[in-house]
Design an enzyme around this catalytic site. Structure first.
Site, PDB file in Angstrom:
ATOM      1  N   HIS A  30       0.983  -1.051  -0.151  1.00  0.00           N
ATOM      2  CA  HIS A  30       0.021  -0.022  -0.036  1.00  0.00           C
ATOM      3  C   HIS A  30       0.999   1.198   0.054  1.00  0.00           C
ATOM      4  CE1 HIS A  30      -3.181   2.547   0.294  1.00  0.00           C
ATOM      5  NE2 HIS A  30      -3.843   1.839   1.076  1.00  0.00           N
ATOM      6  N   TYR A  35      -0.848   6.946   3.205  1.00  0.00           N
ATOM      7  CA  TYR A  35      -0.364   6.207   4.371  1.00  0.00           C
ATOM      8  C   TYR A  35       1.423   6.080   4.261  1.00  0.00           C
ATOM      9  CZ  TYR A  35      -4.946   4.158   4.984  1.00  0.00           C
ATOM     10  OH  TYR A  35      -6.262   4.026   5.245  1.00  0.00           O
ATOM     11  N   ARG A  82       0.153  -0.482  -4.755  1.00  0.00           N
ATOM     12  CA  ARG A  82      -0.875   0.346  -5.127  1.00  0.00           C
ATOM     13  C   ARG A  82      -0.178   1.856  -5.023  1.00  0.00           C
ATOM     14  NH1 ARG A  82      -6.697   1.584  -2.429  1.00  0.00           N
ATOM     15  NH2 ARG A  82      -7.882   1.627  -4.574  1.00  0.00           N
ATOM     16  N   GLY A 154     -13.957   5.902  -8.977  1.00  0.00           N
ATOM     17  CA  GLY A 154     -14.854   6.707  -9.704  1.00  0.00           C
ATOM     18  C   GLY A 154     -15.340   5.880 -10.976  1.00  0.00           C
ATOM     19  N   GLY A 175     -14.586  -0.163  -5.703  1.00  0.00           N
ATOM     20  CA  GLY A 175     -14.798   0.249  -3.947  1.00  0.00           C
ATOM     21  C   GLY A 175     -15.946   0.371  -3.526  1.00  0.00           C
ATOM     22  N   ARG A 176     -16.412   1.537  -3.753  1.00  0.00           N
ATOM     23  CA  ARG A 176     -17.876   1.822  -3.103  1.00  0.00           C
ATOM     24  C   ARG A 176     -18.897   1.028  -3.492  1.00  0.00           C
ATOM     25  NH1 ARG A 176     -16.844   8.086  -4.094  1.00  0.00           N
ATOM     26  NH2 ARG A 176     -16.224   7.051  -6.069  1.00  0.00           N
TER      27      ARG A 176
HETATM   28  C1  FMN Z   1     -15.225   2.304   3.614  1.00  0.00           C
HETATM   29  C2  FMN Z   1     -13.816   2.459   2.782  1.00  0.00           C
HETATM   30  C3  FMN Z   1     -12.746   2.067   3.152  1.00  0.00           C
HETATM   31  C4  FMN Z   1     -11.690   2.619   2.374  1.00  0.00           C
HETATM   32  N1  FMN Z   1     -10.407   1.997   2.642  1.00  0.00           N
HETATM   33  C5  FMN Z   1      -9.322   2.266   2.194  1.00  0.00           C
HETATM   34  C6  FMN Z   1      -8.115   1.865   2.730  1.00  0.00           C
HETATM   35  O1  FMN Z   1      -8.054   1.503   3.761  1.00  0.00           O
HETATM   36  N2  FMN Z   1      -6.931   2.063   1.943  1.00  0.00           N
HETATM   37  C7  FMN Z   1      -7.289   2.443   0.659  1.00  0.00           C
HETATM   38  O2  FMN Z   1      -6.122   2.587  -0.212  1.00  0.00           O
HETATM   39  N3  FMN Z   1      -8.384   3.153   0.041  1.00  0.00           N
HETATM   40  C8  FMN Z   1      -9.448   2.614   0.804  1.00  0.00           C
HETATM   41  N4  FMN Z   1     -10.536   3.306   0.170  1.00  0.00           N
HETATM   42  C9  FMN Z   1     -10.699   3.541  -1.272  1.00  0.00           C
HETATM   43  C10 FMN Z   1     -10.963   2.575  -2.109  1.00  0.00           C
HETATM   44  O3  FMN Z   1      -9.773   1.485  -2.080  1.00  0.00           O
HETATM   45  C11 FMN Z   1     -10.926   2.999  -3.533  1.00  0.00           C
HETATM   46  O4  FMN Z   1      -9.885   3.598  -4.014  1.00  0.00           O
HETATM   47  C12 FMN Z   1     -12.006   4.355  -3.646  1.00  0.00           C
HETATM   48  O5  FMN Z   1     -13.201   4.049  -3.129  1.00  0.00           O
HETATM   49  C13 FMN Z   1     -12.332   4.505  -5.103  1.00  0.00           C
HETATM   50  O6  FMN Z   1     -12.771   3.575  -5.680  1.00  0.00           O
HETATM   51  P1  FMN Z   1     -14.285   3.666  -6.053  1.00  0.00           P
HETATM   52  O7  FMN Z   1     -14.626   4.864  -6.807  1.00  0.00           O
HETATM   53  O8  FMN Z   1     -14.578   2.326  -6.931  1.00  0.00           O
HETATM   54  O9  FMN Z   1     -15.189   3.594  -4.771  1.00  0.00           O
HETATM   55  C14 FMN Z   1     -11.701   2.926   0.921  1.00  0.00           C
HETATM   56  C15 FMN Z   1     -12.951   3.183   0.358  1.00  0.00           C
HETATM   57  C16 FMN Z   1     -14.052   3.009   1.402  1.00  0.00           C
HETATM   58  C17 FMN Z   1     -15.222   3.485   0.670  1.00  0.00           C
END
Ligand code: FMN
Length: 218
Positions: A30, A35, A82, A154, A175-176
């Site tokens: 990561h 981080y 990442r 996104g 992610g979401r």
């Molecule tokens: C609840 C939640 C927790 C997340 N925790 C992390 C994390 O610990 N480390 C990280 O790099 N990204 C984290 N993310 C970001 C996701 O890995 C991802 O990059 C981000 O949601 C964008 O993708 P999306 O548009 O498909 O949601 C988190 C996202 C969410 C919604």
């Protein structure tokens, strides 16, 4: 090699060794989202004056040390990295992100890592800050990095398919939408509507928003 660096390498090995013992097939380093590794990489946060600070070769050293340590446990084909070029989450900033992350991506080539996972500058943590547009980070780094590229941030089914079709990325991570849709691949494959995610449950500690989103009924 100085003692501090030896310690860092051993710590990287220890984490990977525990992941292997726990049964994981591989690890993703990561280096994104503010981080620790990201704090070393970006010059807005790295104020060190030793061999881990200053010029980009020094700031990326910690990422490479940790990646090499993980590779020594899992093998390069089981280690991904990442990164979040232009990542602003957690107050991150770099004076020349394209050069900084371009250098990092180039240094990962000889290590033979399994993939490079790039967070597009369209999200800040889990909040959208720019809508749509081509995956710029993936486009920029894919001409530098020789292996598979995963893009994240996104995307919906349509824009993810376009990114792969246009050659901007080899894979797209969600992610979401995955948080809110336990059957996301099934829904995408069958063109079914998605559950909307509830941001208020993203960072809570009980089952709500964790295992209570419904599966599609068809
Ligand atoms: C609840 C939640 C927790 C997340 N925790 C992390 C994390 O610990 N480390 C990280 O790099 N990204 C984290 N993310 C970001 C996701 O890995 C991802 O990059 C981000 O949601 C964008 O993708 P999306 O548009 O498909 O949601 C988190 C996202 C969410 C919604």
């Amino acid at each position: 090699m100085n003692n501090a660096r030896t310690d860092e390498l051993q710590r990287g090995r220890l984490g990977a060794t525990r992941a292997l013992a726990a049964g994981f097939d591989g690890v993703e380093i990561h280096g994104a989202n503010g981080y620790l590794i990201d704090q070393f990489i970006q010059d807005g946060t790295n104020l060190r004056t030793d061999s881990y600070g200053g010029r980009v070769e020094n700031r990326v050293r910690f990422l490479l040390d940790v990646t090499k340590a993980a590779i020594s446990v899992f093998g390069a084909d089981r280690v991904g990295v990442r990164l979040s070029p232009a990542g602003e989450f957690g107050g991150m900033a770099d004076s020349n992100p394209m050069a900084t992350f371009g250098y990092a991506a180039g240094q990962l080539n000889p290590l033979g890592v399994a993939y490079l996972h790039i967070i597009e500058p369209r999200v800040k943590g889990e909040v959208d800050i720019r809508e749509g547009g081509a995956p710029v980070a993936a486009q920029h780094l894919r001409v530098i990095f020789n292996g598979p590229i995963i893009a994240a941030g996104g995307f919906d089914a349509e824009s993810a398919a376009a990114a792969v079709r246009d050659g901007d990325a080899d894979l797209v991570a969600f992610g979401r939408d995955f948080v809110a849709n336990p059957d996301l691949p099934h829904r995408v494959q069958n063109d079914l509507p998605l559950n909307a995610y509830d941001r208020s449950t993203f960072y809570t500690s009980d089952h709500r928003g964790y295992n209570d989103y419904p599966f599609a009924t068809v």
